[in-house]
Design an enzyme around this catalytic site. Sequence first.
Site, PDB file in Angstrom:
ATOM      1  N   ASN A 107       6.929  39.559   7.940  1.00 49.48           N
ATOM      2  CA  ASN A 107       5.467  39.478   8.060  1.00 49.48           C
ATOM      3  C   ASN A 107       4.744  39.925   6.795  1.00 49.48           C
ATOM      4  OD1 ASN A 107       2.772  39.778   9.665  1.00 49.48           O
ATOM      5  ND2 ASN A 107       3.161  41.832   8.839  1.00 49.48           N
ATOM      6  N   TYR A 174      -0.274  31.427  -3.114  1.00 47.25           N
ATOM      7  CA  TYR A 174      -0.068  31.933  -1.745  1.00 47.25           C
ATOM      8  C   TYR A 174       0.397  30.794  -0.839  1.00 47.25           C
ATOM      9  CZ  TYR A 174      -1.421  33.947   2.838  1.00 47.25           C
ATOM     10  OH  TYR A 174      -1.445  34.396   4.138  1.00 47.25           O
ATOM     11  N   GLY A 175      -0.308  29.653  -0.899  1.00 42.32           N
ATOM     12  CA  GLY A 175       0.034  28.518  -0.044  1.00 42.32           C
ATOM     13  C   GLY A 175       1.423  27.976  -0.336  1.00 42.32           C
ATOM     14  N   ALA A 177       3.959  29.677  -1.456  1.00 40.81           N
ATOM     15  CA  ALA A 177       4.937  30.612  -0.887  1.00 40.81           C
ATOM     16  C   ALA A 177       5.062  30.390   0.616  1.00 40.81           C
ATOM     17  CB  ALA A 177       4.518  32.051  -1.180  1.00 40.81           C
ATOM     18  N   LYS A 178       3.928  30.170   1.287  1.00 41.81           N
ATOM     19  CA  LYS A 178       3.974  29.984   2.752  1.00 41.81           C
ATOM     20  C   LYS A 178       4.633  28.650   3.105  1.00 41.81           C
ATOM     21  CE  LYS A 178       2.067  33.823   4.085  1.00 41.81           C
ATOM     22  NZ  LYS A 178       2.894  34.839   4.742  1.00 41.81           N
ATOM     23  N   ILE A 207      -7.239  35.247  10.971  1.00 39.42           N
ATOM     24  CA  ILE A 207      -7.130  36.401  11.864  1.00 39.42           C
ATOM     25  C   ILE A 207      -7.872  37.558  11.197  1.00 39.42           C
ATOM     26  CG2 ILE A 207      -5.533  37.890  13.130  1.00 39.42           C
ATOM     27  CD1 ILE A 207      -5.081  34.865  13.687  1.00 39.42           C
TER      28      ILE A 207
HETATM   29  N1  LIG Z   1      -5.055  37.495   8.467  1.00 35.64           N
HETATM   30  C1  LIG Z   1      -5.036  36.180   8.327  1.00 35.64           C
HETATM   31  O1  LIG Z   1      -6.077  35.517   8.398  1.00 35.64           O
HETATM   32  C2  LIG Z   1      -3.729  35.479   8.099  1.00 35.64           C
HETATM   33  C3  LIG Z   1      -3.718  34.093   8.167  1.00 35.64           C
HETATM   34  C4  LIG Z   1      -2.529  33.401   7.968  1.00 35.64           C
HETATM   35  C5  LIG Z   1      -1.365  34.108   7.714  1.00 35.64           C
HETATM   36  N2  LIG Z   1      -1.394  35.470   7.634  1.00 35.64           N
HETATM   37  C6  LIG Z   1      -0.123  36.152   7.352  1.00 35.64           C
HETATM   38  O2  LIG Z   1       0.109  37.126   8.335  1.00 35.64           O
HETATM   39  C7  LIG Z   1       0.869  38.200   7.762  1.00 35.64           C
HETATM   40  C8  LIG Z   1       0.158  39.514   8.018  1.00 35.64           C
HETATM   41  O3  LIG Z   1      -1.120  39.451   7.436  1.00 35.64           O
HETATM   42  P1  LIG Z   1      -2.298  40.447   7.799  1.00 35.64           P
HETATM   43  O4  LIG Z   1      -3.521  39.652   7.897  1.00 35.64           O
HETATM   44  O5  LIG Z   1      -1.912  41.362   8.900  1.00 35.64           O
HETATM   45  O6  LIG Z   1      -2.406  41.212   6.405  1.00 35.64           O
HETATM   46  P2  LIG Z   1      -2.247  42.733   5.982  1.00 35.64           P
HETATM   47  O7  LIG Z   1      -2.910  43.604   6.989  1.00 35.64           O
HETATM   48  O8  LIG Z   1      -2.683  42.812   4.572  1.00 35.64           O
HETATM   49  O9  LIG Z   1      -0.689  42.952   6.120  1.00 35.64           O
HETATM   50  C9  LIG Z   1       0.235  42.730   5.096  1.00 35.64           C
HETATM   51  C10 LIG Z   1       1.180  43.922   5.107  1.00 35.64           C
HETATM   52  O10 LIG Z   1       2.232  43.666   4.190  1.00 35.64           O
HETATM   53  C11 LIG Z   1       2.529  44.864   3.516  1.00 35.64           C
HETATM   54  N3  LIG Z   1       3.100  44.516   2.221  1.00 35.64           N
HETATM   55  C12 LIG Z   1       2.588  43.650   1.299  1.00 35.64           C
HETATM   56  N4  LIG Z   1       3.382  43.590   0.222  1.00 35.64           N
HETATM   57  C13 LIG Z   1       4.434  44.418   0.481  1.00 35.64           C
HETATM   58  C14 LIG Z   1       5.594  44.797  -0.243  1.00 35.64           C
HETATM   59  N5  LIG Z   1       5.841  44.329  -1.472  1.00 35.64           N
HETATM   60  N6  LIG Z   1       6.456  45.675   0.339  1.00 35.64           N
HETATM   61  C15 LIG Z   1       6.217  46.178   1.554  1.00 35.64           C
HETATM   62  N7  LIG Z   1       5.143  45.857   2.288  1.00 35.64           N
HETATM   63  C16 LIG Z   1       4.270  45.003   1.760  1.00 35.64           C
HETATM   64  C17 LIG Z   1       1.194  45.603   3.403  1.00 35.64           C
HETATM   65  O11 LIG Z   1       1.375  47.008   3.398  1.00 35.64           O
HETATM   66  P3  LIG Z   1       1.347  47.914   2.061  1.00 35.64           P
HETATM   67  O12 LIG Z   1       0.283  47.338   1.164  1.00 35.64           O
HETATM   68  O13 LIG Z   1       1.083  49.272   2.568  1.00 35.64           O
HETATM   69  O14 LIG Z   1       2.719  47.766   1.496  1.00 35.64           O
HETATM   70  C18 LIG Z   1       0.493  45.211   4.700  1.00 35.64           C
HETATM   71  O15 LIG Z   1       0.711  46.162   5.716  1.00 35.64           O
HETATM   72  C19 LIG Z   1       1.021  37.861   6.272  1.00 35.64           C
HETATM   73  O16 LIG Z   1       2.253  37.208   6.089  1.00 35.64           O
HETATM   74  C20 LIG Z   1      -0.116  36.892   6.035  1.00 35.64           C
HETATM   75  O17 LIG Z   1       0.141  36.058   4.936  1.00 35.64           O
HETATM   76  C21 LIG Z   1      -2.545  36.165   7.822  1.00 35.64           C
END
Ligand SMILES: NC(=O)c1ccc[n+]([C@@H]2O[C@H](COP(=O)([O-])OP(=O)(O)OC[C@H]3O[C@@H](n4cnc5c(N)ncnc54)[C@H](OP(=O)(O)O)[C@@H]3O)[C@@H](O)[C@H]2O)c1
Length: 273
Positions: A107, A174-175, A177-178, A207
């Site tokens: 995630n 980003y896109g 990578a996804k 989200i």
């Molecule tokens: N929110 C949206 O609208 C949305 C839409 C489509 C997809 N997504 C995907 O859903 C997933 C979760 O997103 P979210 O919205 O919940 O974002 P988020 O709150 O920013 O969560 C991402 C988490 O990844 C951790 N992280 C990032 N890089 C890291 C690294 N190198 N090592 C360890 N931890 C790392 C961050 O924690 P630290 O910074 O503390 O390490 C953070 O807790 C992601 O894959 C995102 O791309 C989100």
Amino acid sequence: MPAADRADRADRPEEPGMSAAQDSAVPRGVIVTGGGTGIGRATARAFADRGDRVLVVGRTAATLAGTAEGHPGISVLVADLTAPDAPRAVTEAALDSCGRIDVLVNNAASGGFAALADVQPKAARDQLDSNLLAPLLLTRQTLDALAADGGGTVLNIGSAGALGRRAWPENGVYGAAKAGLDFLTRTWAVELAPRGIRVLGLAPGVIDTGIGERSGMPPEAYAGFLREIATRVPLGRVGRPEDIAWWAVQLTDPRAAYATGAVLAVDGGLSLT
Ligand SMILES: NC(=O)c1ccc[n+]([C@@H]2O[C@H](COP(=O)([O-])OP(=O)(O)OC[C@H]3O[C@@H](n4cnc5c(N)ncnc54)[C@H](OP(=O)(O)O)[C@@H]3O)[C@@H](O)[C@H]2O)c1
């Protein structure tokens, strides 16, 4: 654990010898990367609420501790998933704290907007490292543990914005990578089926997790973005982390045993418009 699940388990006869990979009632060992915030936090808690043992991984001790608060089934590991020793450290910590690995939720990801002309090499490499290579290398490291008890499940969190033939101006890295992660989901599903490991993808829509601000948007701009998106989503609202967490639990449930290689959009219908 939801009442319906408890009732379901109570109705079922005991089946001695069934493993966590085969029986929903057996507690599982689960890794959730990026489990300190947003979707990862909700997902970790959803697994813990059904009785599973969960390891959450991220770089920030305080947010990980916040996820674990009030959830004794959740353990934390502070680690940067792009570090060379991270795959081994995460796998060992999961086996220590959960005793087994049945589910890996890839995630963790970082955002960052730039049109091609403005892409900075280091930022692009960092994003590809954390969003594509880190899940690949961690999954590789967990394979023996996932296969050990009849086969576990890998769940890759992609993005509805990168599905199909869509373009995504100013979000190309980003896109990419996804989209790459979705390709790995399909490829690993075929490669790992003989070992009993299922591989699935979840593609969230927009989200409300604060990810926009963490990707460099000013708070007012992110709030305005969420309001504007809500007007375009067929179901009339942006998503909540729990909307994704529920599906993470369903897709990795042993009763979903015949699904592999699929990527499910959970986006209120936005990607259809
Ligand atoms: N929110 C949206 O609208 C949305 C839409 C489509 C997809 N997504 C995907 O859903 C997933 C979760 O997103 P979210 O919205 O919940 O974002 P988020 O709150 O920013 O969560 C991402 C988490 O990844 C951790 N992280 C990032 N890089 C890291 C690294 N190198 N090592 C360890 N931890 C790392 C961050 O924690 P630290 O910074 O503390 O390490 C953070 O807790 C992601 O894959 C995102 O791309 C989100």
